[in-house]
Design a protein around this motif. Structure first.
Motif, mmCIF file in Angstrom:
data_model
loop_
_atom_site.group_PDB
_atom_site.id
_atom_site.type_symbol
_atom_site.label_atom_id
_atom_site.label_comp_id
_atom_site.label_asym_id
_atom_site.label_seq_id
_atom_site.Cartn_x
_atom_site.Cartn_y
_atom_site.Cartn_z
ATOM 1 N N GLN A 41 -26.096 -18.733 -132.189
ATOM 2 C CA GLN A 41 -25.904 -20.030 -131.566
ATOM 3 C C GLN A 41 -25.789 -19.803 -129.957
ATOM 4 O O GLN A 41 -26.495 -20.490 -129.303
ATOM 5 C CB GLN A 41 -24.664 -20.743 -132.173
ATOM 6 N N GLN A 42 -24.976 -18.741 -129.597
ATOM 7 C CA GLN A 42 -25.021 -18.650 -128.090
ATOM 8 C C GLN A 42 -26.199 -18.218 -127.639
ATOM 9 O O GLN A 42 -26.384 -18.499 -126.261
ATOM 10 C CB GLN A 42 -23.601 -17.407 -127.857
ATOM 11 N N ALA A 43 -26.962 -17.607 -128.281
ATOM 12 C CA ALA A 43 -28.385 -17.105 -127.808
ATOM 13 C C ALA A 43 -29.431 -17.959 -127.821
ATOM 14 O O ALA A 43 -30.492 -17.940 -127.288
ATOM 15 C CB ALA A 43 -28.925 -15.848 -128.766
ATOM 16 N N GLY A 44 -29.084 -19.340 -128.241
ATOM 17 C CA GLY A 44 -29.971 -20.548 -127.940
ATOM 18 C C GLY A 44 -30.990 -20.481 -129.181
ATOM 19 O O GLY A 44 -31.872 -21.404 -129.315
ATOM 20 N N TYR A 45 -30.499 -20.130 -130.479
ATOM 21 C CA TYR A 45 -31.382 -20.378 -131.599
ATOM 22 C C TYR A 45 -30.786 -21.644 -132.219
ATOM 23 O O TYR A 45 -29.835 -21.899 -132.428
ATOM 24 C CB TYR A 45 -31.201 -19.249 -132.611
ATOM 25 N N ARG A 46 -31.850 -22.234 -132.891
ATOM 26 C CA ARG A 46 -31.525 -23.514 -133.478
ATOM 27 C C ARG A 46 -31.435 -23.417 -135.153
ATOM 28 O O ARG A 46 -30.843 -24.256 -135.809
ATOM 29 C CB ARG A 46 -32.728 -24.681 -133.379
ATOM 30 N N TYR A 47 -31.920 -22.094 -135.620
ATOM 31 C CA TYR A 47 -32.076 -22.012 -136.813
ATOM 32 C C TYR A 47 -32.174 -20.651 -137.181
ATOM 33 O O TYR A 47 -32.682 -20.001 -136.599
ATOM 34 C CB TYR A 47 -32.895 -22.996 -137.872
ATOM 35 N N SER A 48 -31.599 -20.471 -138.407
ATOM 36 C CA SER A 48 -31.594 -19.077 -138.997
ATOM 37 C C SER A 48 -32.172 -18.974 -140.400
ATOM 38 O O SER A 48 -31.977 -20.179 -140.926
ATOM 39 C CB SER A 48 -30.321 -18.255 -138.917
#
Length: 285
Positions: A140-147
């Protein structure tokens, strides 16, 4: 053919980077291995183009750094470029700081080469589980929207069988989209790619996918690797029988099976299926 669009995903790594080969191939020897990922991804791109399918390519930063034109061909063909981390290290083997460095490095590298935002991440060997849920905070902190890093099955190398089977929010602004399973006999059965797809008869894999679409009314997530369409890849010496079977079973037949799968279902990119406002109303558990 189901009216639901399912997600077609490719984990872009080479045969010598497979986690099961880690005891036999040192990371320091990767540069000396014959790299076959470029030709195999080009075959996949041609296969997808022939069927009019757009897919998501979870790509290693290590690969992108050495084959930037391949990354550009993936993005240029209209496929989604997503992150598989930089060095194919299991998230469960890394400290939070090391994991952060890995996923940030890969995201920045892929975005610089591909020229577009990277929203998705898949952990090598589906290595986010109950012991390292902090990884979602880092993503989340790295800017990803989904895993797409959780496989809700029991397996000797990975798995979180008690997690939800379909897409669910794990942090504010971050969605987990698990690998698809079929609930039967009181357990989750693998139904969505990898070695299971190579091992099982195609008719059984197709039936499982259709059952997920028809009963759960959810899009499924399928995955495979470029080396899984490459029966001529170099054989790794000295590996144990279990690893040998899992890696090499039915490689010569897999490309034709994948082509049938592309014909029998409707397919799309992860971001288009799970991140749009309209999709979220249908897909989120």
């Amino acid at each position: 053919m189901s009216t639901l669009r399912n997600a077609m995903t490719i984990d872009v790594e080479d045969y010598f980077q497979v986690s099961a080969f880690a005891p036999y191939i040192a990371r320091s020897d990767w540069e000396r291995c014959e790299c076959r990922v470029e030709r195999n991804v080009d075959r996949i791109l041609a296969l997808l183009d022939a069927r009019g399918v757009k897919a998501t390519f979870f790509t290693l930063g290590w690969i992108a750094e050495r084959y930037p034109s391949l990354v550009q061909r993936i993005a240029g063909a209209g496929h989604e470029l997503a992150s598989h981390g930089y060095g194919h290290e299991r998230a469960s083997d890394l400290s939070p700081d090391a994991f952060r460095q890995d996923v940030v490095r890969a995201k920045q590298l892929l975005e610089d080469i591909g020229g577009r935002p990277v929203l998705g991440y898949r952990a090598p060997s589906f290595s986010i589980g109950t012991g390292n849920l902090w990884a979602f905070d880092v993503l989340q902190q790295a800017g990803y929207r989904y895993s797409s890093s959780v496989y809700p099955i029991r397996h000797d190398h990975y798995g979180m069988p008690d997690s939800p089977r379909f897409a669910y929010p794990v942090r504010d602004g971050l969605l987990e989209v698990p690998i698809t399973t079929l609930a039967m006999f009181g357990r989750n059965l693998p139904a969505s790619g990898g070695g299971y797809f190579r091992l099982l008869p195609y008719a059984l894999s197709r039936w499982m996918f259709r059952r997920v679409n028809a009963q759960a009314r959810r899009s499924a997530v399928f995955y495979f690797h470029p080396w899984e369409i490459d029966p001529a890849q170099p054989r790794v010496a000295g590996i144990d029988a279990k690893t040998r079977f899992r890696h090499y079973v039915n490689l010569p037949r897999n490309e034709a099976k994948l082509d049938r799968l592309l014909r029998d279902f409707s397919w799309g990119r992860m971001d288009e299926i799970f991140l749009t406002p309209e999709a979220r109303e249908v897909q989120i558990a």
